[in-house]
Design an enzyme around this catalytic site. Structure first.
Site, short mmCIF file in Angstrom:
data_model
loop_
_atom_site.label_atom_id
_atom_site.label_comp_id
_atom_site.label_asym_id
_atom_site.label_seq_id
_atom_site.Cartn_x
_atom_site.Cartn_y
_atom_site.Cartn_z
N ASP A 1 0.83 -1.23 0.00
CA ASP A 1 0.00 0.00 0.00
C ASP A 1 0.86 1.27 0.00
O ASP A 1 0.60 2.20 -0.77
CB ASP A 1 -1.06 0.01 1.12
CG ASP A 1 -0.56 -0.08 2.54
OD1 ASP A 1 0.66 -0.27 2.75
OD2 ASP A 1 -1.39 0.06 3.47
N GLY B 1 -2.43 -7.60 15.05
CA GLY B 1 -2.22 -7.26 13.64
C GLY B 1 -3.51 -7.26 12.84
O GLY B 1 -3.48 -7.38 11.62
N LEU B 2 -4.65 -7.12 13.52
CA LEU B 2 -5.93 -7.07 12.79
C LEU B 2 -6.45 -5.64 12.70
O LEU B 2 -7.61 -5.41 12.39
CB LEU B 2 -6.96 -7.97 13.47
CG LEU B 2 -6.59 -9.45 13.55
CD1 LEU B 2 -7.67 -10.25 14.27
CD2 LEU B 2 -6.35 -10.03 12.16
N SER C 1 -6.33 -0.63 15.89
CA SER C 1 -6.09 0.81 16.01
C SER C 1 -6.80 1.59 14.90
O SER C 1 -7.39 2.64 15.17
CB SER C 1 -4.59 1.11 16.01
OG SER C 1 -3.95 0.45 14.97
N ASP D 1 -5.62 -0.23 5.99
CA ASP D 1 -6.43 -0.58 7.17
C ASP D 1 -7.60 0.38 7.34
O ASP D 1 -8.72 -0.02 7.62
CB ASP D 1 -5.55 -0.55 8.44
CG ASP D 1 -4.34 -1.45 8.31
OD1 ASP D 1 -4.35 -2.32 7.42
OD2 ASP D 1 -3.40 -1.28 9.10
N TYR E 1 8.79 -1.63 10.79
CA TYR E 1 7.85 -1.24 9.73
C TYR E 1 8.35 0.03 9.03
O TYR E 1 8.46 0.08 7.80
CB TYR E 1 6.46 -1.01 10.33
CG TYR E 1 5.41 -0.66 9.31
CD1 TYR E 1 4.64 -1.64 8.72
CD2 TYR E 1 5.21 0.67 8.92
CE1 TYR E 1 3.69 -1.32 7.77
CE2 TYR E 1 4.26 1.00 7.97
CZ TYR E 1 3.50 0.00 7.40
OH TYR E 1 2.56 0.33 6.45
C1 GLA Z 1 0.03 -2.41 8.47
C2 GLA Z 1 -0.20 -1.03 7.89
C3 GLA Z 1 -0.80 -1.11 6.49
C4 GLA Z 1 0.01 -2.05 5.59
C5 GLA Z 1 0.29 -3.37 6.29
C6 GLA Z 1 1.25 -4.25 5.53
O1 GLA Z 1 -1.19 -3.05 8.69
O2 GLA Z 1 -1.05 -0.29 8.73
O3 GLA Z 1 -0.89 0.17 5.93
O4 GLA Z 1 1.19 -1.44 5.17
O5 GLA Z 1 0.83 -3.18 7.60
O6 GLA Z 1 0.68 -4.65 4.33
#
Ligand code: GLA
Length: 385
Positions: free
Chosen positions: A45, A130-131, A134, A178, A228
């Site tokens: 993204d 990781g869902l 936030s 997200d 990240y």
């Molecule tokens: C997190 C970030 C997203 C995306 C994913 C990896 O969820 O918030 O914007 O970059 O990682 O695909």
């Protein structure tokens, strides 16, 4: 249709009662926003590429009512914690507090006039898995605050403001996936998002015989935000060295031809992003044909690329994917979200779900000593106020 459109998961009655107990009056609005699971298209993204998330039936709900001053008071019912801030002096804080704060900051910065409010928050999104709990919190809080202040911000604009809050307020350089999934989700559909043009195209998911099983590795996520941001920087450096605006514009041949210009790990980072964009488009074509085998194969390849080239997997996530691959009735499996821990997503034949759960969780526990957790998810609609 695979999924129920209007069923939301938070217990609104309990939320209303808690609000009334804590603030001594009734809420004026309730906003509810879903978490997301990304089916394929990871770390694409923020490179202007393609993603294919679904909004799921795990949500964050915010009940809210106006105050007659400009104070914001927020109670996180599930944590037993609270926060207070004023939008014109608001500063970065810790953890969940950054999301209501961040969205108020972003709305004010965009020129909107906010009125103070009391907010109560609850949800059933496992935090830190990781869902995107936030993003769901920011979208729900933003939806509630806008409704109360009479600010007309369409869901897509609200999602962009929430991303801005995460980037400039919370300090994570995330992309738009997200927030778009949470604000714009469509029941029973995956969202093909072109993260450059910001076009969103709902694509109907497979029939009811295919279940979406999310397995939480429950292994602690460490330094995920720092790693990240570092991946994001590596991608822009790789794009610069390839002479393109972003990795979206590069092809694999171009990468091969310029390989000596990109010191490792930049070459591998670029190879992941370029090949992942291709996989998303191939997966969408497979989804449209109802071709579960091809879709599943692309999920496995996505995982391998995230593991070997992008290096955001963990031994626990790799184990979960290998266990899934060796289980009957599993069509595909991969880590979902940013990585560095968190969850895998697997597509599993509905009839084999019981066996999948028993085998995966049992074997995972034996090999790691960790207690994984499985969530079977339906595809829900986006923000509702
Ligand atoms: C997190 C970030 C997203 C995306 C994913 C990896 O969820 O918030 O914007 O970059 O990682 O695909």
């Amino acid at each position: 249709m695979h999924i129920l459109a209007e069923v939301m998961t938070a217990d609104r009655e309990a939320l209303r009662r808690s609000f009334a107990r804590d603030f001594g009056r009734e809420p004026e609005v309730i906003a509810e926003a879903p978490a997301r699971v990304n089916l394929i298209g990871e770390h694409t993204d923020y490179n202007g590429g393609f993603v294919l998330p679904v909004a799921i039936d795990r949500t964050i709900a915010v009940a809210a009512a106006l105050r007659d001053d400009d104070l914001f008071r927020v109670r996180a019912l599930d944590f037993g914690e609270c926060d207070e801030f004023r939008w014109d002096t608001v500063r970065r804080a810790q953890g969940w507090r950054n999301y209501p704060r961040g969205v108020a900051w972003a709305l004010a910065e965009a020129g909107h006039h906010l009125r103070g409010a009391d907010l109560a928050v609850t949800g059933d999104v496992p935090p830190g898995a990781g869902l995107s709990s936030s993003a769901a919190l920011a979208v729900a809080a933003g939806g509630a605050v806008c409704a109360l202040s009479g600010i007309d911000v369409p869901p897509r604009e609200l999602a962009l403001l929430c991303q801005r809050a995460e980037n400039a307020f919370a300090g994570v350089q995330c992309g738009i996936m997200d927030q778009f999934a949470s604000a714009l989700g469509v029941a029973g559909h995956a969202l093909l998002i072109d993260c450059r043009s910001l076009d969103v195209e709902p694509v109907a998911f497979f029939g009811p015989d295919v279940a979406i099983a999310v397995v939480d590795s429950r292994a602690p996520r460490r330094l995920a935000d720092t790693a990240y941001n570092q991946r994001r920087q590596e991608c822009s450096e790789a794009a610069r060295l390839l002479g393109v605006a972003s990795l979206r514009d590069a092809g694999l041949e171009q990468l091969e031809a310029n390989r000596e210009r990109l010191p490792e790990p930049l070459g591998r980072r670029a190879r992941h992003v370029i090949s992942e964009n291709r996989r998303v488009l191939d997966a969408v074509a497979a989804l449209r044909r109802g071709d579960t085998a091809t879709f599943g194969g692309l999920m496995y390849r996505s995982h391998e690329s995230l593991r070997d080239d992008f290096e955001v997997s963990t031994p626990e996530l790799d184990l979960l994917v290998e266990l899934a691959r060796a289980t009957d009735g599993v069509l595909g499996s991969r880590l979902t979200g940013a990585g560095f821990g968190g969850c895998t997503v697997s597509l599993v034949r509905q009839t084999q779900l019981g066996e999948f759960r028993a085998r995966i969780l049992g074997e995972y526990g034996r090999q790691t000593g960790l207690e994984g957790e499985m969530h079977v998810c339906s595809i829900a609609g986006g923000l509702k106020v």
